[in-house]
Motif scaffolding. Structure first.
Motif, mmCIF file in Angstrom:
data_model
loop_
_atom_site.group_PDB
_atom_site.id
_atom_site.type_symbol
_atom_site.label_atom_id
_atom_site.label_comp_id
_atom_site.label_asym_id
_atom_site.label_seq_id
_atom_site.Cartn_x
_atom_site.Cartn_y
_atom_site.Cartn_z
ATOM 1 N N GLN A 1 -75.850 7.255 60.442
ATOM 2 C CA GLN A 1 -75.736 8.223 61.532
ATOM 3 C C GLN A 1 -76.962 8.177 62.436
ATOM 4 O OE1 GLN A 1 -75.095 11.927 59.490
ATOM 5 N NE2 GLN A 1 -72.951 11.481 59.009
ATOM 6 N N GLN A 2 -78.134 8.046 61.833
ATOM 7 C CA GLN A 2 -79.362 7.929 62.618
ATOM 8 C C GLN A 2 -79.338 6.669 63.479
ATOM 9 O OE1 GLN A 2 -82.578 8.068 59.810
ATOM 10 N NE2 GLN A 2 -82.153 10.182 59.180
ATOM 11 N N HIS A 3 -78.844 5.584 62.910
ATOM 12 C CA HIS A 3 -78.763 4.327 63.652
ATOM 13 C C HIS A 3 -77.802 4.444 64.835
ATOM 14 C CE1 HIS A 3 -80.250 1.740 60.012
ATOM 15 N NE2 HIS A 3 -81.210 2.448 60.581
ATOM 16 N N VAL A 4 -76.648 5.045 64.597
ATOM 17 C CA VAL A 4 -75.659 5.202 65.671
ATOM 18 C C VAL A 4 -76.230 6.069 66.788
ATOM 19 C CG1 VAL A 4 -73.409 6.189 66.249
ATOM 20 C CG2 VAL A 4 -73.680 4.840 64.158
ATOM 21 N N ALA A 5 -76.889 7.171 66.414
ATOM 22 C CA ALA A 5 -77.467 8.068 67.418
ATOM 23 C C ALA A 5 -78.567 7.363 68.208
ATOM 24 C CB ALA A 5 -78.023 9.318 66.731
ATOM 25 N N ALA A 6 -79.412 6.607 67.511
ATOM 26 C CA ALA A 6 -80.500 5.897 68.191
ATOM 27 C C ALA A 6 -79.951 4.845 69.144
ATOM 28 C CB ALA A 6 -81.412 5.246 67.154
ATOM 29 N N LEU A 7 -78.911 4.154 68.740
ATOM 30 C CA LEU A 7 -78.315 3.118 69.588
ATOM 31 C C LEU A 7 -77.628 3.737 70.803
ATOM 32 C CD1 LEU A 7 -78.143 0.053 69.508
ATOM 33 C CD2 LEU A 7 -75.912 0.265 68.395
ATOM 34 N N GLN B 1 -80.321 -3.013 60.624
ATOM 35 C CA GLN B 1 -79.715 -3.718 59.496
ATOM 36 C C GLN B 1 -80.749 -4.003 58.416
ATOM 37 O OE1 GLN B 1 -76.379 -4.380 59.087
ATOM 38 N NE2 GLN B 1 -77.055 -4.895 57.013
ATOM 39 N N THR B 2 -81.965 -4.317 58.848
ATOM 40 C CA THR B 2 -83.051 -4.546 57.882
ATOM 41 C C THR B 2 -83.337 -3.276 57.090
ATOM 42 O OG1 THR B 2 -84.055 -6.217 59.328
ATOM 43 C CG2 THR B 2 -85.455 -5.250 57.617
ATOM 44 N N GLU B 3 -83.358 -2.140 57.783
ATOM 45 C CA GLU B 3 -83.581 -0.862 57.098
ATOM 46 C C GLU B 3 -82.473 -0.583 56.089
ATOM 47 O OE1 GLU B 3 -83.835 1.988 60.207
ATOM 48 O OE2 GLU B 3 -85.878 1.449 60.794
ATOM 49 N N MET B 4 -81.227 -0.875 56.486
ATOM 50 C CA MET B 4 -80.107 -0.659 55.572
ATOM 51 C C MET B 4 -80.184 -1.613 54.383
ATOM 52 S SD MET B 4 -77.447 1.182 54.942
ATOM 53 C CE MET B 4 -77.050 1.979 56.519
ATOM 54 N N ASP B 5 -80.555 -2.865 54.645
ATOM 55 C CA ASP B 5 -80.684 -3.840 53.553
ATOM 56 C C ASP B 5 -81.769 -3.416 52.572
ATOM 57 O OD1 ASP B 5 -78.700 -5.366 54.666
ATOM 58 O OD2 ASP B 5 -80.057 -6.761 55.674
ATOM 59 N N ILE B 6 -82.881 -2.917 53.099
ATOM 60 C CA ILE B 6 -83.969 -2.457 52.231
ATOM 61 C C ILE B 6 -83.491 -1.307 51.353
ATOM 62 C CG2 ILE B 6 -86.213 -1.305 52.212
ATOM 63 C CD1 ILE B 6 -86.945 -2.917 54.701
#
Length: 235
Positions: free
Chosen positions: A47-53, A131-136
């Protein structure tokens, strides 16, 4: 005794199975709780990623160029257009204007294309970072899940080892009881005069006691025999 031994072994096995079931249930609940936390964390991060994008796209959309940094050639054409107009050469000025307009439109489209390309590059950078954050996050979750699995295996192995120790100790105790019982039975067979006293205690007759009872028996027999002889003589 053998029946009691069997019951003791059965109770030990039952206790082990109950403990094993309880520990497996605890580990299942722990893993389930951890999985739930991972999913919730991943959803929040998404959700944070979608909002930031979305914020980035809106920001870039407001910065879309409506005019470009005109080239020197275009600025020259505009000066010529203005000069011809001032000279009253309107037809020539119109031709220069049309050429300059086409040049301006081309330069504006090029500026927009360059801006959009820059936006796409920045957006791709953001997506790669996300994606890197999600992979981590998922890798960390996988490591923790593996640690839980190893801890569970070790815990169950310890539980199984404790059960083996209990059963081994129980077997030793029962074996000792059987051994003492066999010894007691052998003594009873070897000493048939062993009796049962008050309170369930076994009483053994000593050799002197047995001699005393034998002497009493012989005296009784002699007395009976003497009495018979006297009667016959009197008769």
């Amino acid at each position: 005794m053998l029946e009691r031994h069997a019951q003791e072994r059965e109770q030990a096995e039952k206790a082990y199975k109950e403990e094993l079931q309880e520990r497996n249930q605890l580990w299942d609940e722990r893993l389930k709780s951890f999985q739930k936390e991972v999913v919730e964390h991943a959803q929040r991060l998404k959700q944070q990623h979608v909002a930031a994008l979305q914020h980035f796209k809106e920001k870039m959309s407001s910065k879309t160029p409506i005019k470009a940094q005109w080239s020197r050639e275009l600025l020259k054409q505009r000066r010529i257009q203005s000069y011809l107009g001032k000279q009253g050469k309107y037809l020539e000025a119109q031709e220069v204007k049309q050429s300059a307009d086409r040049m301006e439109q081309a330069e504006l489209q090029a500026a927009i294309a360059a801006f959009q390309s820059d936006v796409i590059g920045k957006e791709q950078t953001i997506r790669v970072k996300q994606q890197t954050e999600m992979d981590i996050l998922l890798q960390r979750a996988a490591r923790t899940r593996e640690e839980i699995r190893k801890s569970r295996t070790l815990d169950l192995q310890r539980c199984h080892q404790r059960h083996k120790n209990v059963m081994r100790e129980l077997a030793a105790i029962q074996k000792q009881e059987v051994f003492r019982f066999d010894q007691l039975m052998q003594k009873k067979v070897q000493n048939p005069y062993t009796g049962i006293g008050f309170g369930g205690q076994r009483l053994s007759q000593s050799p002197s006691s047995r001699a005393h009872f034998n002497a009493v028996d012989y005296s009784t027999d002699d007395a009976c025999g003497s009495g018979g002889e006297d009667s016959s003589m009197k008769g």
